[in-house]
Design a protein around this motif. Structure first.
Motif, PDB file in Angstrom:
ATOM      1  N   MET B   1       0.931  -1.110  -0.155  1.00 22.08           N
ATOM      2  CA  MET B   1      -0.002   0.143  -0.086  1.00 22.08           C
ATOM      3  C   MET B   1       0.862   1.424   0.259  1.00 22.08           C
ATOM      4  N   SER B   2       0.429   2.260  -0.866  1.00 21.38           N
ATOM      5  CA  SER B   2       1.476   3.402  -0.955  1.00 21.38           C
ATOM      6  C   SER B   2       1.109   4.102  -0.108  1.00 21.38           C
ATOM      7  N   ASP B   3       2.235   5.126   0.276  1.00 19.09           N
ATOM      8  CA  ASP B   3       2.068   6.182   1.245  1.00 19.09           C
ATOM      9  C   ASP B   3       0.751   7.135   0.953  1.00 19.09           C
ATOM     10  N   THR B   4       0.566   7.330  -0.310  1.00 20.38           N
ATOM     11  CA  THR B   4      -0.279   8.224  -0.749  1.00 20.38           C
ATOM     12  C   THR B   4      -1.868   7.587  -0.313  1.00 20.38           C
ATOM     13  N   PHE B   5      -1.946   6.488  -0.766  1.00 19.22           N
ATOM     14  CA  PHE B   5      -3.234   5.598  -0.220  1.00 19.22           C
ATOM     15  C   PHE B   5      -3.475   5.696   1.127  1.00 19.22           C
ATOM     16  N   GLN B   6      -2.472   5.423   1.841  1.00 19.28           N
ATOM     17  CA  GLN B   6      -2.510   5.594   3.414  1.00 19.28           C
ATOM     18  C   GLN B   6      -3.029   6.971   3.917  1.00 19.28           C
ATOM     19  N   ARG B   7      -2.414   8.050   3.461  1.00 18.46           N
ATOM     20  CA  ARG B   7      -2.728   9.417   3.927  1.00 18.46           C
ATOM     21  C   ARG B   7      -4.395   9.660   3.585  1.00 18.46           C
ATOM     22  N   ILE B   8      -4.471   9.298   2.229  1.00 18.15           N
ATOM     23  CA  ILE B   8      -5.769   9.463   1.851  1.00 18.15           C
ATOM     24  C   ILE B   8      -6.947   8.769   2.411  1.00 18.15           C
ATOM     25  N   LYS B   9      -6.785   7.573   2.985  1.00 17.06           N
ATOM     26  CA  LYS B   9      -7.760   6.761   3.515  1.00 17.06           C
ATOM     27  C   LYS B   9      -7.928   7.435   4.981  1.00 17.06           C
ATOM     28  N   GLU B  10      -6.672   8.076   5.617  1.00 14.31           N
ATOM     29  CA  GLU B  10      -6.862   8.997   6.713  1.00 14.31           C
ATOM     30  C   GLU B  10      -7.950  10.125   6.530  1.00 14.31           C
ATOM     31  N   ILE B  11      -7.450  10.790   5.317  1.00 11.64           N
ATOM     32  CA  ILE B  11      -8.452  11.665   5.209  1.00 11.64           C
ATOM     33  C   ILE B  11      -9.870  11.625   4.880  1.00 11.64           C
ATOM     34  N   GLU B  49      -4.751  20.264  -0.112  1.00  9.02           N
ATOM     35  CA  GLU B  49      -4.107  20.872   1.163  1.00  9.02           C
ATOM     36  C   GLU B  49      -2.778  19.785   1.665  1.00  9.02           C
ATOM     37  N   ALA B  50      -3.310  18.368   1.562  1.00 10.18           N
ATOM     38  CA  ALA B  50      -2.335  17.699   2.316  1.00 10.18           C
ATOM     39  C   ALA B  50      -1.310  17.262   1.284  1.00 10.18           C
ATOM     40  N   PHE B  51      -1.439  17.258   0.042  1.00 15.50           N
ATOM     41  CA  PHE B  51      -0.476  16.908  -1.048  1.00 15.50           C
ATOM     42  C   PHE B  51       0.109  18.296  -1.821  1.00 15.50           C
ATOM     43  N   ASP B  52      -0.400  19.384  -1.522  1.00 16.07           N
ATOM     44  CA  ASP B  52      -0.038  20.559  -2.229  1.00 16.07           C
ATOM     45  C   ASP B  52      -0.046  20.573  -3.660  1.00 16.07           C
ATOM     46  N   VAL B  53      -1.375  19.999  -4.006  1.00 12.60           N
ATOM     47  CA  VAL B  53      -1.332  20.047  -5.552  1.00 12.60           C
ATOM     48  C   VAL B  53      -2.722  20.728  -5.862  1.00 12.60           C
ATOM     49  N   GLU B  54      -2.900  21.070  -7.065  1.00  7.05           N
ATOM     50  CA  GLU B  54      -4.253  21.879  -7.387  1.00  7.05           C
ATOM     51  C   GLU B  54      -5.092  20.792  -8.285  1.00  7.05           C
ATOM     52  N   GLU B  71      -4.520   7.951  -7.855  1.00  4.40           N
ATOM     53  CA  GLU B  71      -3.742   7.985  -9.114  1.00  4.40           C
ATOM     54  C   GLU B  71      -3.687   9.480  -9.534  1.00  4.40           C
ATOM     55  N   PHE B  72      -4.682  10.342  -9.344  1.00  3.26           N
ATOM     56  CA  PHE B  72      -4.511  11.742  -9.315  1.00  3.26           C
ATOM     57  C   PHE B  72      -3.278  12.387  -8.616  1.00  3.26           C
ATOM     58  N   VAL B  73      -3.373  12.030  -7.207  1.00  4.15           N
ATOM     59  CA  VAL B  73      -2.251  12.742  -6.659  1.00  4.15           C
ATOM     60  C   VAL B  73      -0.765  12.331  -6.948  1.00  4.15           C
ATOM     61  N   ASP B  74      -0.656  10.969  -7.219  1.00  2.00           N
ATOM     62  CA  ASP B  74       0.506  10.331  -7.584  1.00  2.00           C
ATOM     63  C   ASP B  74       0.989  10.860  -8.956  1.00  2.00           C
ATOM     64  N   SER B  75       0.025  11.304  -9.830  1.00  2.00           N
ATOM     65  CA  SER B  75       0.491  11.920 -11.138  1.00  2.00           C
ATOM     66  C   SER B  75       0.844  13.289 -11.176  1.00  2.00           C
ATOM     67  N   HIS B  76       0.330  13.903 -10.094  1.00  2.00           N
ATOM     68  CA  HIS B  76       0.503  15.371 -10.080  1.00  2.00           C
ATOM     69  C   HIS B  76       1.438  16.051  -9.131  1.00  2.00           C
ATOM     70  N   LYS B  77       2.052  15.140  -8.279  1.00  2.00           N
ATOM     71  CA  LYS B  77       2.726  15.895  -7.026  1.00  2.00           C
ATOM     72  C   LYS B  77       3.959  15.864  -7.565  1.00  2.00           C
TER      73      LYS B  77
END
Lengths: 412, 77
Positions: B1-11, B49-54, B71-77
């Motif tokens: 499980m990716s860090d991104t997934f883990q953080r999104i799960k928390e959100i 806010e969490a990933f500093d992406v727009e 997917e969106f976050v991983d491809s834009h951060k």
């Protein structure tokens, strides 16, 4: 003849008790709900005390997800409605859903959410604002959420008349049932403004007590040493039903709503008229509508804020209404215990009147120590009284000059 | 499980009050996790806010599942 309206369910949410049993035993024992403010750092404020609800059992009333979407005042509104419906033994199935309406108002609405979100606007910018900001802060959302939860599709509106809100909400709901637009109404008020901005604003008005070192003695209506009101929070919600419907379903009836009067001082934004004529006229309207002899009324739950002018002018008003009998009327201010719950005050105080009429118990005005020559009525000082209450008035006055009075009696 | 997934799960758990186990990559915000359009707006806000992406509205509309958000976050951060 217009339809009769009775009170069948009570939902008090206060610093001295949540639900009828706890609330009423606290009222009769003269318990104070006032302490030093815990919700934020109040050390720079002139007033550092309030009747906050500590350890509110929020999970009994709203889910975790709902909490994220609602201001505290709406959570109180839902809690009050839930308690009142349970107390009435009424479910969302008791009546056709389009025959039940809701008016649960608020004096100030979601000011705590405004403050939190404004901080985000300033620190992080407009993109970071909560999508729920507007539905969280608007005053009518209390009525909206109660209807959404139970599916009540009847008349639904909101009242915002400051400290008279709860009484107007119940009075307006009484009218709606009288004229046949609904068979039952969920009515009252909710408030949650023990927040830095709201408390700072009331401090700036010099309206609140500064007896910070003696919180439990700070709200002292009609006492000579009173120095302002003490902010409270919570909700007071009742279930009103058309009498024949309530009787047919075997509902317990606390009291009958027999009259409602409202007027405006048309005088000043915050100060009441010094001859008490505005609130007196509202009381006279309510008494006249009741078709009861004025001799029948022997208890008044006063607005009794513990401010110098309110208590003085309200005393003048009670004398104007009752004349020679004024000194025989039992008058008490339960704000001495609950603090001033602003938009919820009229709801909670209507609950007090309903219980007084139903149980023949009269709540005290606590902290009454030194008589004020300007306030010379029977304020039921410090000790609750067992006495037959044949009919009662609940009086509330709001900033803006709003006056609202409800008349309650035993079932005629 | 990716860090991104883990953080999104928390959100998502925080925003929607759901159990962690419900937050799978396949889970649809609306159909499985009980979100409405306002919840979705808040989740997009929290992701930005969490990933500093727009996340422009046109992209936000396409994020229907937790996996699509990752997917969106991983491809834009």
């Amino acid at each position: 003849m217009s339809r009769r309206v009775v009170i069948t369910g009570l939902g008090p949410v206060t610093s001295i008790g949540i639900g009828v049993d706890k609330f009423w035993s606290s009222i009769l024992s003269g318990k104070s709900g006032i302490s030093r403010v815990k919700g934020y750092d109040a050390s720079r404020f002139d007033t550092q005390i309030a009747a906050e609800i500590h350890d509110f059992p929020v999970e009994k009333f709203v889910s975790k997800k709902e909490q994220k979407r609602m201001d505290r005042f709406c959570i109180f509104a839902l809690a009050g409605a839930q308690l009142a419906l349970e107390d009435a033994g009424m479910t969302s199935e008791t009546y056709p859903k389009d025959r039940v309406g809701v008016i649960v108002g608020s004096g100030i609405g979601g000011i705590g959410s405004i403050e939190t979100q404004h901080e985000i606007l300033r620190s992080k910018g407009p993109e970071r604002l909560n999508a729920f900001l507007i539905p969280m802060i608007i005053i009518n959302m209390g009525s909206g959420l109660v209807a959404i939860r139970y599916g009540f599709k009847g008349p639904n509106t909101s009242v915002a008349t400051a400290c008279a809100t709860g009484t107007h909400a119940i009075g307006d709901s009484f009218r709606i049932i009288q004229r046949g637009d609904a068979d039952a109404m969920i009515a009252g008020g909710a408030e949650a403004c023990i927040t830095p901005l709201a408390m700072g604003g009331f401090c700036a008005l010099h309206a609140m007590s500064r007896r910070n070192n003696e919180p439990e003695r700070a709200s002292r209506p009609f006492d000579k040493g009173r120095d302002g009101f003490v902010m409270g929070e919570g909700a007071g919600v009742v279930v009103l039903e058309e009498y024949e419907h309530a009787k047919n379903r075997g509902a317990r009836i606390y009291a009958e709503v027999v009259g409602y009067g409202m007027t405006c001082d048309a005088h000043h934004i915050t100060a009441p008229l010094d001859d008490g004529s505005g609130i007196a006229a509202a009381a006279e309207f309510a008494i006249r509508e009741s078709n009861l002899s004025i001799e029948f009324f022997n208890y008044v739950n006063a607005h009794g804020t513990s401010t110098h002018f309110n208590d003085k002018f309200e005393t003048v008003a009670i004398k104007k209404v009752f004349g020679d009998r004024a000194k025989k009327i039992m008058v008490s201010s339960t704000k001495s215990m609950t603090g001033h719950m602003i938009g919820a005050a009229g709801g909670v105080e209507t609950i007090v009147c309903a219980l007084s009429v139903s149980r023949n118990q009269v709540p005290p005005t606590t902290n009454y120590e030194e008589p004020d020559p300007d306030c010379d009525l029977d304020y039921v000082p410090n000790e609750a009284r067992e006495a037959e209450v044949t009919a009662a008035l609940n009086e509330n006055l709001g900033f803006g000059g709003h006056n609202a009075v409800l008349a309650l009696s035993k079932l005629k | 499980m990716s860090d991104t997934f883990q953080r999104i799960k928390e959100i998502v758990v925080e925003q929607l009050g759901v159990e962690e186990a419900q937050v799978t990559p396949e889970a649809s915000f609306i159909n499985d996790l009980g979100a409405d359009s306002l919840d979705q707006a808040n989740i997009v806000n929290a992701l930005e806010e969490a990933f500093d992406v727009e996340i422009p509205d046109s992209d936000a509309e396409k994020i229907a599942t937790v996996g699509q958000a990752v997917e969106f976050v991983d491809s834009h951060k």
